[in-house]
Design a protein around this motif. Structure first.
Motif, PDB file in Angstrom:
ATOM      1  N   PHE B 150       0.861  -1.182   0.000  1.00  0.00           N
ATOM      2  CA  PHE B 150       0.000   0.000   0.000  1.00  0.00           C
ATOM      3  C   PHE B 150       0.896   1.229   0.000  1.00  0.00           C
ATOM      4  O   PHE B 150       1.744   1.373   0.885  1.00  0.00           O
ATOM      5  N   ARG B 151       0.719   2.071  -1.005  1.00  0.00           N
ATOM      6  CA  ARG B 151       1.521   3.286  -1.062  1.00  0.00           C
ATOM      7  C   ARG B 151       0.605   4.500  -1.001  1.00  0.00           C
ATOM      8  O   ARG B 151      -0.192   4.750  -1.899  1.00  0.00           O
ATOM      9  N   PHE B 152       0.705   5.235   0.109  1.00  0.00           N
ATOM     10  CA  PHE B 152      -0.054   6.478   0.273  1.00  0.00           C
ATOM     11  C   PHE B 152       0.946   7.628   0.244  1.00  0.00           C
ATOM     12  O   PHE B 152       1.489   8.004   1.288  1.00  0.00           O
ATOM     13  N   GLY B 153       1.209   8.178  -0.935  1.00  0.00           N
ATOM     14  CA  GLY B 153       2.231   9.214  -1.023  1.00  0.00           C
ATOM     15  C   GLY B 153       3.567   8.657  -0.580  1.00  0.00           C
ATOM     16  O   GLY B 153       4.061   7.674  -1.139  1.00  0.00           O
ATOM     17  N   GLU B 154       4.154   9.242   0.442  1.00  0.00           N
ATOM     18  CA  GLU B 154       5.463   8.803   0.917  1.00  0.00           C
ATOM     19  C   GLU B 154       5.372   7.546   1.780  1.00  0.00           C
ATOM     20  O   GLU B 154       6.321   6.782   1.889  1.00  0.00           O
ATOM     21  N   GLU B 155       4.225   7.376   2.430  1.00  0.00           N
ATOM     22  CA  GLU B 155       4.081   6.285   3.395  1.00  0.00           C
ATOM     23  C   GLU B 155       3.795   4.970   2.699  1.00  0.00           C
ATOM     24  O   GLU B 155       2.916   4.893   1.846  1.00  0.00           O
ATOM     25  N   THR B 156       4.487   3.921   3.117  1.00  0.00           N
ATOM     26  CA  THR B 156       4.216   2.605   2.530  1.00  0.00           C
ATOM     27  C   THR B 156       4.007   1.558   3.612  1.00  0.00           C
ATOM     28  O   THR B 156       4.626   1.592   4.670  1.00  0.00           O
ATOM     29  N   PHE B 157       3.113   0.633   3.303  1.00  0.00           N
ATOM     30  CA  PHE B 157       2.791  -0.468   4.211  1.00  0.00           C
ATOM     31  C   PHE B 157       2.839  -1.779   3.441  1.00  0.00           C
ATOM     32  O   PHE B 157       2.605  -1.806   2.232  1.00  0.00           O
ATOM     33  N   VAL B 158       3.119  -2.836   4.171  1.00  0.00           N
ATOM     34  CA  VAL B 158       3.107  -4.170   3.587  1.00  0.00           C
ATOM     35  C   VAL B 158       2.145  -5.035   4.387  1.00  0.00           C
ATOM     36  O   VAL B 158       2.128  -4.964   5.620  1.00  0.00           O
TER      37      VAL B 158
END
Lengths: 229, 229
Positions: B150-158
């Motif tokens: 998941f990429r929300f602008g600069e923030e990423t999650f796996v």
DNA sequence: CGGCATCCGGGAAGATACTG
DNA sequence: CAGTATCTTCCCGGATGCCG
């Protein structure tokens, strides 16, 4: 003047979190002071205004009225008028309101790990009953089966323990294995404070009727979680 | 004069519920406005003051400062200074603070049944991630396995989905099956609002990289509970 | 007693401006 | 960007009084 109008209209309605997150909406429903504790008091059956006040030391009649109005508007609480001759007004949770129980249980269980939690303060009957359902230890209670009565003055509850799960409801005490006759705070001292039943009986604060060994076993099933630091 | 002293001293310290119930103590810890949402924002990793503000639309710097001070005093949050050259101050949950997640999840899940819940408001990334962990349907996801980015602008999650459980953490997106590149509110429209992925892609608000069929399947795994009335 | 209306004082939250 | 200072507004709680 115009500035006042603008700022006044800036608030959509009351103070809102403007956040789609369910938790944020939950706080709009239950986030005001006392609201969750009122729901807790109603969790095991309807109550009258005065009974609610009794379980919420320190709340003002004023504030209780406002909260009940808010909770009713949110459809968490409904007010009902008992048929004559009682014709008393009572407050009870809606079906959805009853579903809030796990929220309160998780909050309570989590908070007992706080370094600042003081378990010796007084306790309402609803709190005590909810804590039994919350704090029971799965492993320790695995092989314990029984029916329990709890008498706190006029209020009585019945509990059934089997397969590591505790069900409790408000009701007459009949056909139980053992009954605790005491007040909620004393029961807490036995269950969470480790005070021996014999000592509480000696001081006249508690009485056991029925299977005494089962009662002794019962009070060992609710270990408090370790404090944080 | 004497009356004033008496009433002033009547408050033991701050406003307390004077109730041994864990839930009551929990409210002393997390019951002030914004407190739970601050914990929510920190649930997937430390943040700076400004990042917190960004995820809490409407909070004033003033109030955020006070809450962080209170949460730190309660040992729910700790502040840390990153080593130079960053030397920025960050806020993070303590181990005990992280344990508050189920409280927030239950609160959020319960509140989505409210007749007044508006799921179209904007959403922070932490809210979105927590909602995925909360709302996943055990049955529907039983046989779905995969790794998601998941990429929300600069923030990423796996995220990793297997055996009906969704684990998600903040981290670089590598070796995943499919990635959602969008913002939290748009992802909510897809997952909870039933807006087709194709439509969101057409309007440029979302992009999928990787296994497209898996992404299509993913967004069907999070049914909202039925509204109450 | 149960519940609601009203007034008052204190404190918490919000808006805005300002500082390192 | 990370907060602090100040001012205003509003919520909470206490007291009192009214009414069924």
């Amino acid at each position: 003047m115009k500035l006042e109008n603008i700022t006044t209209m800036g608030k959509r309605e009351k103070r809102s979190y403007d956040d789609a997150c369910g938790a944020a909406h939950g706080l709009e429903l239950l986030g005001e002071r006392w609201a969750i504790l009122i729901v807790r008091e109603l969790m095991y059956g309807p109550k009258r205004f005065g009974e609610l006040r009794a379980g919420l030391p320190g709340i003002s009649a004023n504030t209780l009225t406002q909260r009940l109005e808010g909770l009713e508007a949110s459809r968490i609480v409904q007010r009902r008028k008992l048929p004559p001759p009682a014709s008393a007004q009572i407050y009870e949770l809606t079906e959805w309101g009853y579903e809030a129980e796990p929220i309160i249980q998780h909050l309570g269980k989590w908070a007992t790990r706080s370094p600042d939690h003081d378990p010796t303060l007084p306790l309402s009957s609803a709190s005590m009953i909810m804590s039994l359902k919350t704090m029971i230890d799965r492993r320790r209670s695995e092989r314990v089966v029984g029916r329990f009565g709890f008498r706190f003055g006029e209020e009585t509850f019945v509990g059934r323990l089997a397969h590591s799960a505790m069900q409790i409801w408000r009701g007459e005490i009949e056909t139980v294995d053992t009954t605790f006759i005491t007040d909620p705070t004393t029961l807490a001292a036995a269950v969470y404070g480790g005070v021996p039943l014999a000592e509480l009986e000696a001081s006249g604060k508690l009485r056991i009727e029925g299977d005494r060994a089962l009662a002794e076993r019962f009070v060992t099933l609710f270990p408090l979680p370790a404090k944080f630091v």
